[in-house]
Write a protein that holds these residues in place. Structure first.
Motif, short mmCIF file in Angstrom:
data_model
loop_
_atom_site.label_atom_id
_atom_site.label_comp_id
_atom_site.label_asym_id
_atom_site.label_seq_id
_atom_site.Cartn_x
_atom_site.Cartn_y
_atom_site.Cartn_z
N LEU A 194 -35.64 -9.39 69.46
CA LEU A 194 -36.48 -8.66 68.52
C LEU A 194 -35.64 -8.04 67.41
O LEU A 194 -35.98 -8.12 66.22
CB LEU A 194 -37.25 -7.57 69.27
CG LEU A 194 -38.12 -6.66 68.41
CD1 LEU A 194 -39.30 -7.43 67.85
CD2 LEU A 194 -38.61 -5.47 69.23
N TRP A 195 -34.51 -7.44 67.78
CA TRP A 195 -33.71 -6.74 66.77
C TRP A 195 -32.94 -7.68 65.86
O TRP A 195 -32.75 -7.39 64.68
CB TRP A 195 -32.81 -5.73 67.46
CG TRP A 195 -33.67 -4.60 67.87
CD1 TRP A 195 -34.20 -4.35 69.11
CD2 TRP A 195 -34.24 -3.62 67.00
NE1 TRP A 195 -35.05 -3.28 69.05
CE2 TRP A 195 -35.08 -2.81 67.79
CE3 TRP A 195 -34.11 -3.35 65.64
CZ2 TRP A 195 -35.80 -1.74 67.25
CZ3 TRP A 195 -34.83 -2.29 65.11
CH2 TRP A 195 -35.65 -1.49 65.91
N ILE A 196 -32.53 -8.81 66.38
CA ILE A 196 -31.89 -9.80 65.51
C ILE A 196 -32.89 -10.31 64.49
O ILE A 196 -32.58 -10.48 63.30
CB ILE A 196 -31.28 -10.94 66.35
CG1 ILE A 196 -30.10 -10.39 67.17
CG2 ILE A 196 -30.81 -12.09 65.46
CD1 ILE A 196 -29.59 -11.34 68.23
N GLU A 197 -34.13 -10.53 64.94
CA GLU A 197 -35.21 -10.88 64.01
C GLU A 197 -35.37 -9.80 62.94
O GLU A 197 -35.53 -10.08 61.75
CB GLU A 197 -36.53 -11.04 64.77
CG GLU A 197 -36.69 -12.33 65.52
CD GLU A 197 -37.21 -13.46 64.64
OE1 GLU A 197 -37.53 -13.21 63.48
OE2 GLU A 197 -37.26 -14.59 65.14
N GLY A 198 -35.36 -8.54 63.38
CA GLY A 198 -35.56 -7.43 62.46
C GLY A 198 -34.44 -7.31 61.44
O GLY A 198 -34.71 -7.09 60.24
N TRP A 199 -33.21 -7.46 61.89
CA TRP A 199 -32.08 -7.39 60.95
C TRP A 199 -32.19 -8.47 59.88
O TRP A 199 -31.92 -8.24 58.71
CB TRP A 199 -30.76 -7.55 61.70
CG TRP A 199 -30.44 -6.41 62.60
CD1 TRP A 199 -30.83 -5.10 62.48
CD2 TRP A 199 -29.66 -6.47 63.80
NE1 TRP A 199 -30.34 -4.35 63.52
CE2 TRP A 199 -29.62 -5.16 64.34
CE3 TRP A 199 -28.99 -7.50 64.46
CZ2 TRP A 199 -28.93 -4.86 65.52
CZ3 TRP A 199 -28.31 -7.20 65.63
CH2 TRP A 199 -28.27 -5.89 66.14
N SER A 200 -32.57 -9.67 60.30
CA SER A 200 -32.69 -10.77 59.35
C SER A 200 -33.80 -10.50 58.34
O SER A 200 -33.59 -10.64 57.13
CB SER A 200 -32.98 -12.07 60.12
OG SER A 200 -33.21 -13.13 59.23
N ALA A 201 -34.96 -10.09 58.84
CA ALA A 201 -36.10 -9.84 57.95
C ALA A 201 -35.84 -8.66 57.03
O ALA A 201 -36.34 -8.62 55.89
CB ALA A 201 -37.36 -9.61 58.76
N ALA A 202 -35.06 -7.69 57.49
CA ALA A 202 -34.79 -6.49 56.70
C ALA A 202 -34.03 -6.80 55.41
O ALA A 202 -34.07 -6.02 54.46
CB ALA A 202 -34.01 -5.48 57.53
N LEU A 203 -33.35 -7.94 55.37
CA LEU A 203 -32.65 -8.33 54.15
C LEU A 203 -33.63 -8.58 53.00
O LEU A 203 -33.27 -8.46 51.84
CB LEU A 203 -31.83 -9.61 54.40
CG LEU A 203 -30.68 -9.49 55.40
CD1 LEU A 203 -30.08 -10.86 55.66
CD2 LEU A 203 -29.62 -8.52 54.90
N ARG A 204 -34.88 -8.90 53.35
CA ARG A 204 -35.88 -9.23 52.33
C ARG A 204 -37.03 -8.23 52.26
O ARG A 204 -37.81 -8.28 51.30
CB ARG A 204 -36.45 -10.63 52.61
CG ARG A 204 -35.43 -11.74 52.61
CD ARG A 204 -36.04 -13.07 53.00
NE ARG A 204 -36.58 -13.04 54.37
CZ ARG A 204 -35.83 -13.20 55.46
NH1 ARG A 204 -34.53 -13.41 55.34
NH2 ARG A 204 -36.39 -13.16 56.66
N GLU A 205 -37.16 -7.37 53.27
CA GLU A 205 -38.30 -6.46 53.35
C GLU A 205 -37.82 -5.01 53.23
O GLU A 205 -37.26 -4.46 54.18
CB GLU A 205 -39.03 -6.64 54.69
CG GLU A 205 -39.58 -8.04 54.92
CD GLU A 205 -40.79 -8.33 54.06
OE1 GLU A 205 -41.30 -7.39 53.40
OE2 GLU A 205 -41.23 -9.49 54.03
N PRO A 206 -38.02 -4.37 52.08
CA PRO A 206 -37.54 -2.99 51.89
C PRO A 206 -38.08 -2.00 52.93
O PRO A 206 -37.34 -1.13 53.40
CB PRO A 206 -38.02 -2.64 50.48
CG PRO A 206 -38.16 -3.95 49.79
CD PRO A 206 -38.62 -4.91 50.84
N ALA A 207 -39.36 -2.12 53.30
CA ALA A 207 -39.94 -1.18 54.27
C ALA A 207 -39.26 -1.31 55.62
O ALA A 207 -38.93 -0.31 56.28
CB ALA A 207 -41.44 -1.42 54.40
N LEU A 208 -39.02 -2.54 56.05
CA LEU A 208 -38.36 -2.77 57.32
C LEU A 208 -36.89 -2.35 57.25
O LEU A 208 -36.35 -1.79 58.21
CB LEU A 208 -38.47 -4.24 57.72
CG LEU A 208 -37.87 -4.63 59.07
CD1 LEU A 208 -38.47 -3.79 60.20
CD2 LEU A 208 -38.10 -6.12 59.34
#
Length: 204
Positions: free
Chosen positions: A105-119
């Motif tokens: 879950l957190w590896i997914e989150g770190w990756s998505a956070a590169l493109r999603e300011p809120a995350l």
């Protein structure tokens, strides 16, 4: 669940838990509002009533997933025992061989956070909370003379960076690092940061 009346807080918690499950199953980029709604038998409109966009829903879901682990971490770090015992227990628990957050879950989150300011804002805040909690106990142990650490904040950053990196290796590359080696490296890193020998650490 459509026939059950839930409070706003209960409904939000239900939606967030379902979102976490969908992210784990599908990944952040593939998960849709419709997937979350369908898993609970509710409408897309209900999800959007509580969370105005997918980005806000995903960010809130990551925060929801981390809060239980943060509470558990604080429970470990506030036990009535030595700072060294508390730190070792916390590092063992946080490590990818322990019972902390689902690393996929957190590896997914770190990756998505590169493109999603809120995350990105959410994951940065949660990361800072983890490090601050560890640094506080390192400061306590240093003040009482249990061990030596000139830079508690730096030590907390280095420890969590090591454990995060090992989690990526273990999750993304099956067999890259064994559980036993990961645990040994985590213990060695903790001992080094505290100016102790590994024998001192084991004796604790």
């Amino acid at each position: 669940m459509t026939g059950v009346r839930l409070s706003v807080a209960e409904r939000r918690a239900e939606l967030l838990a379902a979102t976490v499950e969908q992210i784990e199953a599908r990944g952040v980029t593939a998960v849709r509002i419709a997937d979350v709604a369908a898993s609970l038998g509710v409408s897309n409109a209900l999800v959007l009533y509580h969370f105005s966009s997918k980005e806000r829903l995903v960010a809130a879901a990551f925060e929801h997933a981390a809060q239980a682990d943060l509470a558990r971490l604080r429970g470990i770090l506030t036990r009535r025992t030595s700072a060294l015992r508390r730190l070792r227990a916390a590092v063992r628990w946080y490590a990818p061989t322990g019972q902390a957050k689902g690393w996929r879950l957190w590896i997914e989150g770190w990756s998505a956070a590169l493109r999603e300011p809120a995350l990105r804002a959410v994951t940065r805040d949660l990361d800072q909370q983890w490090k601050a909690a560890l640094a506080e106990v390192i400061e306590q142990g240093t003040a009482t003379g249990e061990f030596r650490c000139a830079d508690p904040k730096g030590a907390a950053l280095r420890l969590t960076a090591l454990l995060d990196g090992l989690a990526v290796q273990m999750t993304a590359y099956d067999g890259a690092v064994s559980r036993a080696r990961t645990r040994a490296w985590a213990d060695a890193a903790l001992a080094r940061e505290l100016g102790l020998s590994e024998d001192d650490l084991r004796a604790a």
